[in-house]
Design a protein around this motif. Structure first.
Motif, PDB file in Angstrom:
ATOM      1  N   THR A  96       0.724  -1.318   0.026  1.00 18.45           N
ATOM      2  CA  THR A  96      -0.153   0.186  -0.264  1.00 18.45           C
ATOM      3  C   THR A  96       0.868   1.281   0.077  1.00 18.45           C
ATOM      4  O   THR A  96       0.493   2.274  -0.600  1.00 18.45           O
ATOM      5  CB  THR A  96      -0.915  -0.001   1.181  1.00 18.45           C
ATOM      6  N   LYS A  97       1.908   1.304   0.798  1.00 14.03           N
ATOM      7  CA  LYS A  97       2.620   2.601   0.754  1.00 14.03           C
ATOM      8  C   LYS A  97       4.022   2.413   0.072  1.00 14.03           C
ATOM      9  O   LYS A  97       4.888   3.264   0.113  1.00 14.03           O
ATOM     10  CB  LYS A  97       3.281   2.851   2.280  1.00 14.03           C
ATOM     11  N   MET A  98       3.976   1.606  -0.801  1.00 12.02           N
ATOM     12  CA  MET A  98       5.153   1.488  -1.895  1.00 12.02           C
ATOM     13  C   MET A  98       5.201   2.457  -2.629  1.00 12.02           C
ATOM     14  O   MET A  98       4.287   2.911  -3.552  1.00 12.02           O
ATOM     15  CB  MET A  98       5.010  -0.070  -2.552  1.00 12.02           C
ATOM     16  N   THR A  99       6.388   3.164  -2.909  1.00 11.85           N
ATOM     17  CA  THR A  99       6.590   4.269  -3.848  1.00 11.85           C
ATOM     18  C   THR A  99       7.474   3.876  -4.883  1.00 11.85           C
ATOM     19  O   THR A  99       8.118   2.611  -5.046  1.00 11.85           O
ATOM     20  CB  THR A  99       7.389   5.287  -3.136  1.00 11.85           C
ATOM     21  N   ASP A 100       7.588   4.618  -6.027  1.00 12.56           N
ATOM     22  CA  ASP A 100       8.330   4.410  -7.213  1.00 12.56           C
ATOM     23  C   ASP A 100      10.133   4.234  -6.882  1.00 12.56           C
ATOM     24  O   ASP A 100      10.638   3.444  -7.267  1.00 12.56           O
ATOM     25  CB  ASP A 100       8.085   5.283  -8.324  1.00 12.56           C
ATOM     26  N   ASP A 101      10.235   5.153  -6.167  1.00 10.56           N
ATOM     27  CA  ASP A 101      11.731   4.867  -5.459  1.00 10.56           C
ATOM     28  C   ASP A 101      12.145   3.654  -4.629  1.00 10.56           C
ATOM     29  O   ASP A 101      13.011   3.066  -5.028  1.00 10.56           O
ATOM     30  CB  ASP A 101      12.107   6.162  -4.487  1.00 10.56           C
ATOM     31  N   ILE A 102      11.228   3.135  -4.069  1.00 11.75           N
ATOM     32  CA  ILE A 102      11.472   2.087  -3.188  1.00 11.75           C
ATOM     33  C   ILE A 102      11.502   0.696  -4.280  1.00 11.75           C
ATOM     34  O   ILE A 102      12.365  -0.009  -4.402  1.00 11.75           O
ATOM     35  CB  ILE A 102      10.183   1.745  -2.086  1.00 11.75           C
ATOM     36  N   ARG A 103      10.442   0.774  -5.340  1.00  9.99           N
ATOM     37  CA  ARG A 103      10.462  -0.316  -6.199  1.00  9.99           C
ATOM     38  C   ARG A 103      11.603  -0.140  -6.920  1.00  9.99           C
ATOM     39  O   ARG A 103      12.235  -1.280  -7.379  1.00  9.99           O
ATOM     40  CB  ARG A 103       9.178   0.093  -7.145  1.00  9.99           C
ATOM     41  N   LYS A 104      12.159   0.940  -7.400  1.00  4.79           N
ATOM     42  CA  LYS A 104      13.559   0.839  -8.104  1.00  4.79           C
ATOM     43  C   LYS A 104      14.620   0.464  -7.198  1.00  4.79           C
ATOM     44  O   LYS A 104      15.445  -0.348  -7.859  1.00  4.79           O
ATOM     45  CB  LYS A 104      13.843   2.716  -8.318  1.00  4.79           C
ATOM     46  N   PHE A 115      14.788  -2.032  -4.806  1.00  2.48           N
ATOM     47  CA  PHE A 115      14.144  -3.003  -5.010  1.00  2.48           C
ATOM     48  C   PHE A 115      14.664  -3.940  -6.351  1.00  2.48           C
ATOM     49  O   PHE A 115      15.205  -4.941  -6.227  1.00  2.48           O
ATOM     50  CB  PHE A 115      12.907  -3.670  -4.485  1.00  2.48           C
ATOM     51  N   THR A 116      14.445  -3.124  -7.316  1.00  2.00           N
ATOM     52  CA  THR A 116      14.849  -3.843  -8.727  1.00  2.00           C
ATOM     53  C   THR A 116      16.120  -3.613  -8.838  1.00  2.00           C
ATOM     54  O   THR A 116      16.654  -4.615  -9.588  1.00  2.00           O
ATOM     55  CB  THR A 116      14.053  -2.880  -9.664  1.00  2.00           C
ATOM     56  N   ASN A 117      17.130  -2.716  -8.271  1.00  2.00           N
ATOM     57  CA  ASN A 117      18.215  -2.601  -8.270  1.00  2.00           C
ATOM     58  C   ASN A 117      19.166  -3.712  -7.447  1.00  2.00           C
ATOM     59  O   ASN A 117      20.207  -4.294  -7.445  1.00  2.00           O
ATOM     60  CB  ASN A 117      19.004  -1.268  -7.947  1.00  2.00           C
ATOM     61  N   LEU A 118      18.001  -4.371  -6.525  1.00  3.34           N
ATOM     62  CA  LEU A 118      18.577  -5.401  -5.787  1.00  3.34           C
ATOM     63  C   LEU A 118      18.561  -6.754  -6.479  1.00  3.34           C
ATOM     64  O   LEU A 118      18.867  -7.848  -6.097  1.00  3.34           O
ATOM     65  CB  LEU A 118      17.988  -5.615  -4.535  1.00  3.34           C
ATOM     66  N   SER A 124      15.318  -7.743  -7.896  1.00  8.96           N
ATOM     67  CA  SER A 124      13.859  -8.200  -7.963  1.00  8.96           C
ATOM     68  C   SER A 124      13.379  -7.999  -9.213  1.00  8.96           C
ATOM     69  O   SER A 124      13.433  -6.914 -10.177  1.00  8.96           O
ATOM     70  CB  SER A 124      13.217  -7.343  -6.905  1.00  8.96           C
ATOM     71  N   SER A 125      12.549  -8.599  -9.826  1.00  9.21           N
ATOM     72  CA  SER A 125      11.772  -8.864 -11.134  1.00  9.21           C
ATOM     73  C   SER A 125      10.185  -8.536 -10.868  1.00  9.21           C
ATOM     74  O   SER A 125       9.393  -8.137 -11.759  1.00  9.21           O
ATOM     75  CB  SER A 125      11.577 -10.189 -11.700  1.00  9.21           C
ATOM     76  N   HIS A 126       9.815  -8.334  -9.464  1.00 12.78           N
ATOM     77  CA  HIS A 126       8.388  -8.441  -9.196  1.00 12.78           C
ATOM     78  C   HIS A 126       8.027  -7.132  -8.347  1.00 12.78           C
ATOM     79  O   HIS A 126       7.074  -6.956  -8.086  1.00 12.78           O
ATOM     80  CB  HIS A 126       7.726  -9.335  -8.556  1.00 12.78           C
ATOM     81  N   ALA A 127       9.237  -6.475  -7.967  1.00 13.10           N
ATOM     82  CA  ALA A 127       9.056  -5.025  -6.920  1.00 13.10           C
ATOM     83  C   ALA A 127       8.330  -4.134  -7.865  1.00 13.10           C
ATOM     84  O   ALA A 127       7.317  -3.283  -7.214  1.00 13.10           O
ATOM     85  CB  ALA A 127      10.130  -4.519  -6.518  1.00 13.10           C
ATOM     86  N   LYS A 128       8.302  -4.022  -9.028  1.00 12.44           N
ATOM     87  CA  LYS A 128       7.384  -2.714  -9.922  1.00 12.44           C
ATOM     88  C   LYS A 128       5.841  -3.389  -9.716  1.00 12.44           C
ATOM     89  O   LYS A 128       4.900  -2.089 -10.028  1.00 12.44           O
ATOM     90  CB  LYS A 128       7.653  -2.895 -11.275  1.00 12.44           C
ATOM     91  N   GLN A 129       5.279  -4.285  -9.467  1.00 15.78           N
ATOM     92  CA  GLN A 129       3.890  -4.706  -9.351  1.00 15.78           C
ATOM     93  C   GLN A 129       3.600  -5.111  -8.033  1.00 15.78           C
ATOM     94  O   GLN A 129       2.332  -5.369  -7.906  1.00 15.78           O
ATOM     95  CB  GLN A 129       3.894  -5.880 -10.251  1.00 15.78           C
ATOM     96  N   ASP A 168      23.645  -3.825  -5.543  1.00 16.22           N
ATOM     97  CA  ASP A 168      24.281  -3.701  -7.038  1.00 16.22           C
ATOM     98  C   ASP A 168      24.171  -4.792  -7.712  1.00 16.22           C
ATOM     99  O   ASP A 168      25.006  -5.335  -8.347  1.00 16.22           O
ATOM    100  CB  ASP A 168      25.563  -2.969  -6.759  1.00 16.22           C
ATOM    101  N   LEU A 169      23.496  -5.842  -7.658  1.00 16.30           N
ATOM    102  CA  LEU A 169      23.257  -6.912  -8.444  1.00 16.30           C
ATOM    103  C   LEU A 169      23.167  -6.888 -10.058  1.00 16.30           C
ATOM    104  O   LEU A 169      22.456  -5.819 -10.422  1.00 16.30           O
ATOM    105  CB  LEU A 169      21.990  -7.879  -8.104  1.00 16.30           C
ATOM    106  N   LYS A 170      24.012  -7.383 -10.752  1.00 13.68           N
ATOM    107  CA  LYS A 170      24.272  -6.970 -12.165  1.00 13.68           C
ATOM    108  C   LYS A 170      23.113  -7.782 -13.076  1.00 13.68           C
ATOM    109  O   LYS A 170      22.911  -7.099 -14.121  1.00 13.68           O
ATOM    110  CB  LYS A 170      25.674  -7.406 -12.710  1.00 13.68           C
ATOM    111  N   SER A 171      22.439  -8.656 -12.618  1.00 10.04           N
ATOM    112  CA  SER A 171      21.348  -9.181 -13.286  1.00 10.04           C
ATOM    113  C   SER A 171      20.367  -9.845 -12.254  1.00 10.04           C
ATOM    114  O   SER A 171      20.188  -9.284 -11.014  1.00 10.04           O
ATOM    115  CB  SER A 171      21.998 -10.742 -13.796  1.00 10.04           C
TER     116      SER A 171
END
Length: 223
Positions: free
Chosen positions: A151-159, A161-164, A166-171, A185-188
């Motif tokens: 509910t309180k997830m922001t775009d910055d937080i999603r980004k 997690f994506t940089n860590l 994650s493939s699903h943080a955006k949704q 800083d995971l490369k993949s």
């Protein structure tokens, strides 16, 4: 008298021979009974149960860390995290909370650095954002959802997690179920992630999807 004496002697000898044959037959039966398993095959050896770290289905290879993550079950049973046979967070330890439960682990030594829970329904999302921005390099990030992680997830937080990895943080949204293991800083994309969308048509628990459980082996310094 001689005939009668001879008959008694024959009877006596017969009795002795019969008794001897009976005893030999009885002993032979007992020996055969004792040796019967050898006829059927060798006696089975004692089965040794191999204990694995965190109760994994099979042990991890050398230079790998063992882990197991479980999301919460609806808003009733909290999530749990085990790393290298050490339970970091669980309802029993009374250190889990609604939202996202996160533990940071040194990716080289396996030492637990920090753990915390962040209320993603009515809490302050800037606390989670700050926490994620301060993650040191070469750090493993273990995440397990409970009740409502989005509910309180922001775009910055999603980004973040994506940089860590994650493939699903955006949704990630309201009452979704999520377990994830990534790194700074995971490369993949991380191979360690499971996600279930909150869907009234498929939820196992009336207003929540079923809990997720994920286990595996993470190589040291792989990230």
């Amino acid at each position: 008298m001689r005939v009668s004496g001879l008959l008694r002697l024959v009877a006596f000898v017969f009795a002795l021979v019969t008794t001897w044959i009976f005893i030999r037959s009885f002993d032979g039966f007992n020996m055969k009974t004792i040796r019967l398993p050898r006829w059927l095959g060798s006696v089975p050896k004692e089965i040794r149960v191999v204990k694995t770290k965190c109760g994994l289905n099979k042990p991890c290879p050398d230079n790998f860390f063992a882990f197991k993550l479980s999301s919460g079950a609806a808003n009733v049973v909290g999530p749990s995290m085990c790393f290298e046979n050490h339970v970091i967070m669980s309802p029993v330890k009374n250190n889990v909370g609604r939202g996202l439960n996160i533990a940071l682990v040194n990716g080289t030594t396996g030492t637990v650095l920090r753990q915390n829970s962040f209320d993603m329904y009515s809490g302050d999302p800037t606390l989670l954002e700050k926490f994620l921005k301060e993650i040191p390099d070469s750090t493993l990030v273990l995440v397990a959802s409970y009740d409502d992680p989005g509910t309180k997830m922001t775009d910055d937080i999603r980004k973040l997690f994506t940089n860590l990895g994650s493939s699903h943080a955006k949704q990630l949204g309201f009452r979704d179920s999520w377990v994830f293991l990534g790194a700074k800083d995971l490369k993949s994309k991380s191979p360690f992630e499971q996600f279930l969308k909150n869907d009234p048509n498929s939820n196992k628990y009336e207003g929540w999807p079923e809990l997720l459980e994920m286990e595996g082996c993470v190589p040291r310094k792989v990230f």
